[in-house]
Scaffold this active site. Structure first.
Site, PDB file in Angstrom:
ATOM      1  N   ASP A 101     -16.911  27.345 -27.213  1.00 45.79           N
ATOM      2  CA  ASP A 101     -15.715  26.725 -26.617  1.00 45.79           C
ATOM      3  C   ASP A 101     -15.549  25.494 -27.323  1.00 45.79           C
ATOM      4  O   ASP A 101     -14.862  24.476 -26.675  1.00 45.79           O
ATOM      5  CB  ASP A 101     -16.063  26.587 -25.332  1.00 45.79           C
ATOM      6  CG  ASP A 101     -17.150  25.744 -24.961  1.00 45.79           C
ATOM      7  OD1 ASP A 101     -18.028  25.925 -25.681  1.00 45.79           O
ATOM      8  OD2 ASP A 101     -17.168  25.091 -23.947  1.00 45.79           O
ATOM      9  N   GLU A 102     -16.204  25.117 -28.631  1.00 40.43           N
ATOM     10  CA  GLU A 102     -16.188  23.778 -29.020  1.00 40.43           C
ATOM     11  C   GLU A 102     -16.037  23.955 -30.500  1.00 40.43           C
ATOM     12  O   GLU A 102     -16.503  24.665 -31.409  1.00 40.43           O
ATOM     13  CB  GLU A 102     -17.646  22.966 -28.749  1.00 40.43           C
ATOM     14  CG  GLU A 102     -17.709  22.206 -27.738  1.00 40.43           C
ATOM     15  CD  GLU A 102     -18.824  21.627 -27.455  1.00 40.43           C
ATOM     16  OE1 GLU A 102     -19.228  20.757 -28.408  1.00 40.43           O
ATOM     17  OE2 GLU A 102     -19.839  21.716 -26.503  1.00 40.43           O
TER      18      GLU A 102
ATOM     19  N   ASP B  40     -12.802  20.848 -26.784  1.00 44.00           N
ATOM     20  CA  ASP B  40     -13.836  21.044 -26.026  1.00 44.00           C
ATOM     21  C   ASP B  40     -13.202  21.836 -24.904  1.00 44.00           C
ATOM     22  O   ASP B  40     -12.285  21.349 -24.177  1.00 44.00           O
ATOM     23  CB  ASP B  40     -14.618  20.176 -25.483  1.00 44.00           C
ATOM     24  CG  ASP B  40     -15.956  20.484 -24.783  1.00 44.00           C
ATOM     25  OD1 ASP B  40     -15.879  21.816 -24.351  1.00 44.00           O
ATOM     26  OD2 ASP B  40     -16.755  19.587 -24.552  1.00 44.00           O
TER      27      ASP B  40
END
Length: 412
Positions: free
Chosen positions: A107-108, A15
């Site tokens: 973003d993960e 993350d």
DNA sequence: TCTGGGGTCCTAGGACCC
DNA sequence: TCTGGGGTCCTAGGACCC
């Protein structure tokens, strides 16, 4: 008591910390170590750097409030292409370790680590550290990593220590770990469910997993039973390794500031959304069965209508009339609207043999020839049905929208 | 927290059929 | 005219996620 082996499965969750803000800092050294907020173009905070969080700035906070809390805060515009580039680089680094990767969001991501201990000659913790160090040194941003037996556990783990944290939870540590996690921090349990759980005297993730299977079945719905299993170390959610190309729905919306009651503007905006949604549908080779259009009032009431298309199509020009009528139905004169939007559903992937039941099959054929040019932006449809000057007078910039030009233009 | 934009999945309840 | 039980499909709306 849960009795689980240490590593029946191993999932890593990564993350990006305050991702958009961190990327901004990574490309602009002047911003390093300083409070940074992105979302300037909308006037509200989208991402908040850790330096800015200290001032109490939260997501959705508006420009003037941010100024009050932190006058020296840098408030910058979003740059989604730049974020996508960093995202791409992050996943490329992950792929150096394993191809079992799910790009969950910009973003993960999730990664399957099972079976890598021997070939890499590392513990799972060492792998996590190596991945973290590689991403951080290459991209100049920090990430938090969680490693555990299931997606749900890995997700809680990565969130446990932030920023730049690494948390590893094996089967034997689950119970101890979950005692430290509030129920509201469980992935998939939001405000409604966590306050419901409170009434059942469930405050921590540990109390949640200690509920009996019977109780969970009787009092909660299916998604929560699945989460319950995941947190007890039983894998339910698989990694989805495919890039996203399958959609159940596609939507486009936009909020005005300030709200407006101008019929022409609202209609123009709505048509534009429909064009955009269908463009995306064409990019993914979908034909569309249903169109939902809506106007949202200032009190967040929805005025909406569902339009069932006479036949599956990818070309909104063919349903211009229905949209026009639908709009007339939901628009109330004098009402101030804050948002317009549309959602297309009943999507069906095109097959090579296209059978169309459209009454005007010829028109559909024409569309097939015309729209590739539109999609390639080779045709300039600068004129709209609306009076351009009137628009300018209203000081509203509206992109020209294809449905507004006359169908006769494309008569061949 | 007076509130962007883009998604997913689940459930309840009505309509309709046998 | 009354009665029972069960299945399927669709829609609206809720809850959640980033």
């Amino acid at each position: 008591m849960l009795s689980i082996r240490s590593w029946p499965e191993t999932i890593l969750h990564i993350d990006g910390d305050a991702f958009f803000a961190s990327v901004a800092q990574a490309v602009n050294p002047k911003l390093k170590g300083k409070p940074v907020v992105t979302g300037h173009e909308r006037g509200i905070a989208t991402a908040i750097s850790y330096e800015a969080k200290k001032y109490g700035i939260t997501r959705g906070m508006r420009f003037f409030e941010i100024r009050k809390l932190c006058p020296e805060c840098a408030f910058i515009e979003s740059d989604y292409e730049l974020y996508a580039l960093f995202s791409h680089r992050m996943f490329e680094i992950l792929r150096q370790f394993s191809f079992e990767i799910e790009e969950y969001s910009i973003d993960e991501g999730f990664m399957g680590l099972k079976g890598l201990r021997r070939p890499l000659n590392m513990t799972y913790e060492e792998m996590g550290k190596k991945i973290k160090d590689t991403v951080e040194s290459n991209l100049g941003i920090t990430v938090s990593i969680g490693i555990s037996l299931t997606k749900s556990l890995a997700k809680i783990a990565s969130n446990f220590r932030k920023p730049s944290g690494l948390t590893v939870i094996d089967g034997r540590s689950i119970e101890t770990f979950l005692k430290q996690v509030p129920a509201k921090d469980i992935w998939g349990i939001g405000e409604q469910t966590s306050s419901y759980l409170k009434k059942l005297n469930v405050h921590t993730a540990y109390q949640f997993v200690m509920l009996s299977e019977d109780f969970v079945h009787k009092n909660l719905s299916k998604p929560y039973f699945e989460i319950w299993q995941e947190l007890r170390g039983k894998k339910v959610f698989e990694l989805s390794l495919e890039k996203k190309t399958v959609y159940q729905s596609i939507s486009k919306t936009q909020t005005f500031h300030p709200p407006t009651n101008d019929k022409d503007i609202l209609r123009a905006r709505l048509f534009y959304h429909v064009e955009e949604a269908f463009t995306k549908a064409r990019n993914f080779h979908y034909r569309v069965g249903k169109l939902h259009i809506f106007l949202k009032t200032q009190n967040f009431d929805y005025h909406s209508i569902e339009i069932k298309l006479p036949s599956m199509t990818s070309y909104p020009l063919l349903i211009r009339k229905q949209i026009e009528e639908g709009f007339a139905d939901i628009y109330h004169k004098g009402t101030l609207y804050r948002t317009t939007g549309c959602t297309i559903t009943d999507l069906e992937q095109n097959t090579t043999i296209q059978q169309t039941l459209f009454q005007d099959a010829k028109l559909e054929e024409k569309m097939k020839k015309i729209y590739p040019f539109i999609d390639a932006k080779k045709v300039d449809f600068g004129t709209s049905l609306f009076d351009k000057e009137a628009m300018e007078e209203k000081k509203v910039k509206i992109k020209p929208s294809i449905p507004f030009f006359d169908l006769s233009v494309i008569q061949t």
